[in-house]
Scaffold this motif. Structure first.
Motif, PDB file in Angstrom:
ATOM      1  N   UNK A 148      40.717  89.200  76.487  1.00 53.28           N
ATOM      2  CA  UNK A 148      39.963  87.970  76.039  1.00 53.28           C
ATOM      3  C   UNK A 148      39.983  87.258  77.427  1.00 53.28           C
ATOM      4  N   UNK A 149      40.741  87.032  78.559  1.00 52.38           N
ATOM      5  CA  UNK A 149      40.693  85.771  79.434  1.00 52.38           C
ATOM      6  C   UNK A 149      41.237  86.471  80.702  1.00 52.38           C
ATOM      7  N   UNK A 150      39.287  86.093  81.529  1.00 46.21           N
ATOM      8  CA  UNK A 150      39.723  86.342  83.032  1.00 46.21           C
ATOM      9  C   UNK A 150      39.936  85.587  83.878  1.00 46.21           C
ATOM     10  N   UNK A 151      40.058  84.288  83.557  1.00 48.43           N
ATOM     11  CA  UNK A 151      41.243  83.416  84.093  1.00 48.43           C
ATOM     12  C   UNK A 151      41.562  82.288  83.435  1.00 48.43           C
ATOM     13  N   UNK A 152      42.925  82.425  83.267  1.00 47.83           N
ATOM     14  CA  UNK A 152      43.890  80.849  83.311  1.00 47.83           C
ATOM     15  C   UNK A 152      44.602  80.461  83.964  1.00 47.83           C
ATOM     16  N   UNK A 157      41.369  74.656  74.567  1.00 48.46           N
ATOM     17  CA  UNK A 157      39.868  75.093  74.487  1.00 48.46           C
ATOM     18  C   UNK A 157      39.645  75.494  75.501  1.00 48.46           C
ATOM     19  N   UNK A 158      38.835  77.357  74.904  1.00 48.22           N
ATOM     20  CA  UNK A 158      38.795  78.382  76.284  1.00 48.22           C
ATOM     21  C   UNK A 158      36.950  78.161  76.029  1.00 48.22           C
ATOM     22  N   UNK A 159      36.878  78.941  77.542  1.00 51.40           N
ATOM     23  CA  UNK A 159      35.213  78.538  77.575  1.00 51.40           C
ATOM     24  C   UNK A 159      34.797  79.829  78.359  1.00 51.40           C
ATOM     25  N   UNK A 160      33.661  80.212  77.879  1.00 50.22           N
ATOM     26  CA  UNK A 160      33.297  81.518  78.043  1.00 50.22           C
ATOM     27  C   UNK A 160      32.887  81.578  79.902  1.00 50.22           C
ATOM     28  N   UNK A 161      33.264  82.551  80.555  1.00 46.60           N
ATOM     29  CA  UNK A 161      32.908  82.965  81.671  1.00 46.60           C
ATOM     30  C   UNK A 161      31.661  82.593  82.464  1.00 46.60           C
ATOM     31  N   UNK A 162      30.332  82.054  81.892  1.00 47.08           N
ATOM     32  CA  UNK A 162      29.588  81.781  82.064  1.00 47.08           C
ATOM     33  C   UNK A 162      29.739  79.325  82.375  1.00 47.08           C
ATOM     34  N   UNK A 163      30.077  79.174  81.436  1.00 45.81           N
ATOM     35  CA  UNK A 163      30.441  77.527  82.196  1.00 45.81           C
ATOM     36  C   UNK A 163      30.318  77.374  83.281  1.00 45.81           C
ATOM     37  N   UNK A 192      41.847  75.550  79.405  1.00 44.59           N
ATOM     38  CA  UNK A 192      42.886  76.656  79.361  1.00 44.59           C
ATOM     39  C   UNK A 192      42.859  77.451  80.113  1.00 44.59           C
ATOM     40  N   UNK A 193      41.072  78.453  80.284  1.00 44.46           N
ATOM     41  CA  UNK A 193      40.857  78.940  80.866  1.00 44.46           C
ATOM     42  C   UNK A 193      39.313  79.418  80.512  1.00 44.46           C
ATOM     43  N   UNK A 194      38.785  80.810  81.560  1.00 42.68           N
ATOM     44  CA  UNK A 194      37.421  81.339  80.684  1.00 42.68           C
ATOM     45  C   UNK A 194      37.420  82.397  80.968  1.00 42.68           C
ATOM     46  N   UNK A 195      36.690  83.097  79.654  1.00 44.79           N
ATOM     47  CA  UNK A 195      36.869  84.374  78.887  1.00 44.79           C
ATOM     48  C   UNK A 195      35.952  85.277  78.686  1.00 44.79           C
ATOM     49  N   UNK A 196      36.119  86.844  79.068  1.00 42.31           N
ATOM     50  CA  UNK A 196      35.943  87.933  79.126  1.00 42.31           C
ATOM     51  C   UNK A 196      34.054  88.001  78.290  1.00 42.31           C
ATOM     52  N   UNK A 197      33.476  88.366  78.673  1.00 41.82           N
ATOM     53  CA  UNK A 197      31.716  88.275  78.210  1.00 41.82           C
ATOM     54  C   UNK A 197      31.444  89.916  78.567  1.00 41.82           C
ATOM     55  N   UNK A 198      30.398  89.952  78.102  1.00 43.95           N
ATOM     56  CA  UNK A 198      29.275  90.838  78.653  1.00 43.95           C
ATOM     57  C   UNK A 198      28.592  90.327  79.255  1.00 43.95           C
TER      58      UNK A 198
END
Length: 450
Positions: A43-47, A77-83, A120-126
């Motif tokens: 789920x996370x690509x960066x923490x 809060x987690x962010x999508x990896x395009x933020x 807290x981190x950024x999350x995986x995405x298409x």
């Protein structure tokens, strides 16, 4: 107060204020769960462990000194990896963007920081947010917490998986054709796409500047409402009171797309429950859906191609083959086709507005099927075989074409069932009323965290 994310943003906020919980403990708990579960879910690509703990401790000190920044103060809060986050590469899970270092925070990120949230981190995405399945990512697909052989949906796949698995209480996503609502439905969450531009998209890697939205993925309507209010810089961040009994719901039928029988049965059961609770149900055929789909593509493709044109030439091989194929296709959409699509969009908006005028709100199934399996390329429906991508976006793109607010709510999930969602839709600017409607509808149709 146990401090688990299943208690949600509002409950956690109350515990932080009454002193039964501190943000540092809450954040450490999230980090521990991420460490334990992320290898399984991806789920996370960066923490951001050190930064998150520092932000949590700062929130605790501020609260002890009498400073209260609002409902997200001290909440992870987690962010999508395009933020964008200043000083970090925003890759949107694409190798082609590995050097895309942000000079400043995205507008939504700046508002989270000002509200005292703990990022807290950024999350995986298409990749590039250019798909509704979550299948394509430089780090591999995120997995559905209910069944890791299945996708979490896309494009905000990791955000949905993270919240549904209890790794974090809330996450942000972006939505160009359903990318907040699709994974929310697939994972059993509430997903909100607000009115176009209500939440700023500045600093979010753009895919289609006339279709892109930012919205929260949460475990309850109340949590989604509070986060959206903070991100929209609303002076009032209180939760909307549920709408009174007696709503008139216009239920959309899709002439060209039949639901999977298991989803259809749950949708009808939800409508029966709403009727039994005193709400009125009427049905209508949602016409022009094929034309809307073609026009959505004719708008999104060239807008995406124009954004990534230089990068496509410089780093062609760094894009996944499906992504670069779509970007290449966008280069060949002519101005006449694009303008015709925009003209249809204006007509479609008037057409749907005319329908909506006869109801309090519009209702439809979020997805025609449950979460597809990892690698699944097509979905078998009673109306025929459709690509997995089309199945995910077909009923969701209308809200993006119109810029209207839409929210997906989880329907009751029985033992052994995968989640399925029901969508509510209102005209642009009626976000607060839509959330009040959602607060009324959610407990009736079975809004229980999965």
């Amino acid at each position: 107060m146990s401090g688990t994310t299943a208690e949600g943003v509002l409950a956690l906020g109350r515990a932080l204020r009454d002193g039964s919980l501190d943000s540092a403990t809450l954040t450490r708990g999230c980090l521990d769960r991420i460490a334990a579960e992320n290898p399984r879910l991806n789920a996370f690509v960066e923490v951001f462990e050190a930064e998150a703990l520092a932000a949590a401790e700062r929130a605790d000190r501020e609260r002890a000194a009498g400073t209260d920044r609002g409902p997200l103060h001290g909440i992870p809060v987690a962010l999508k990896n395009n933020f964008d986050m200043a000083g970090l590469a925003t890759t949107a899970c694409s190798e082609a963007l590995r050097d895309n270092v942000a000079a400043a925070d995205a507008d939504a990120v700046a508002r989270l920081r000002a509200a005292g949230a703990v990022i807290i981190g950024r999350t995986n995405m298409h990749e590039l947010a250019y798909g509704g399945t979550g299948q394509v990512s430089a780090t591999g697909p995120a997995r559905n917490p209910r069944d890791t052989d299945r996708l979490a949906g896309g494009s905000s796949s990791g955000s949905a998986a993270a919240v549904a698995a209890g790794l974090v209480p809330v996450a942000l996503g972006s939505d160009t054709g359903g990318s907040v609502r699709i994974p929310s439905a697939a994972c059993g969450l509430v997903g909100l796409k607000p009115t176009f531009d209500r939440i700023p998209t500045g600093g979010v890697v753009p895919l289609s500047w006339t279709l892109d939205h930012v919205g929260p993925l949460a475990r309850s309507v109340a949590d989604a409402a509070v986060v959206a209010a903070v991100l929209a810089a609303d002076a009032d961040t209180t939760v909307p009171s549920p709408s009174p009994v007696g709503l008139h719901l216009g239920v959309a039928r899709f002439p060209d797309l039949a639901l999977d029988p298991a989803v259809a049965e749950r949708f009808e059961r939800s409508l029966e429950a709403l009727q039994a609770a005193g709400h009125r149900i009427s049905r209508f055929d949602l016409e022009y859906t094929r034309e809307a789909h073609r026009s959505w593509l004719a708008i999104m493709y060239p807008e995406a191609a124009s954004r990534f044109e230089a990068l496509l030439g410089a780093r062609y091989e760094d894009f996944d083959v499906t992504i670069r194929t779509q970007l290449e296709a966008g280069r060949h959409v002519g101005a006449t086709t694009y303008l015709r699509a925009q003209r249809f969009r204006a007509f479609y908006g008037r057409h749907i507005a005319g329908i909506a005028a006869g109801y309090d709100l519009i209702c439809m199934p979020t997805l025609p099927t449950v979460a597809p399996k990892v690698g699944q390329k097509s979905v078998e429906l009673p109306s025929g075989t459709v690509s997995t991508q089309d199945a995910m976006t077909f009923s969701n793109l209308t809200a993006n074409m119109l810029g209207w607010p839409a929210v997906t709510l989880p329907m009751t999930t029985r033992e052994g069932e995968l989640p399925a969602g029901l969508t509510l839709l209102r005209p642009a600017g009626q976000d607060h009323q839509l959330l009040a409607d959602a607060a009324a509808v959610a407990p009736i149709i079975g809004n229980k965290p999965v």
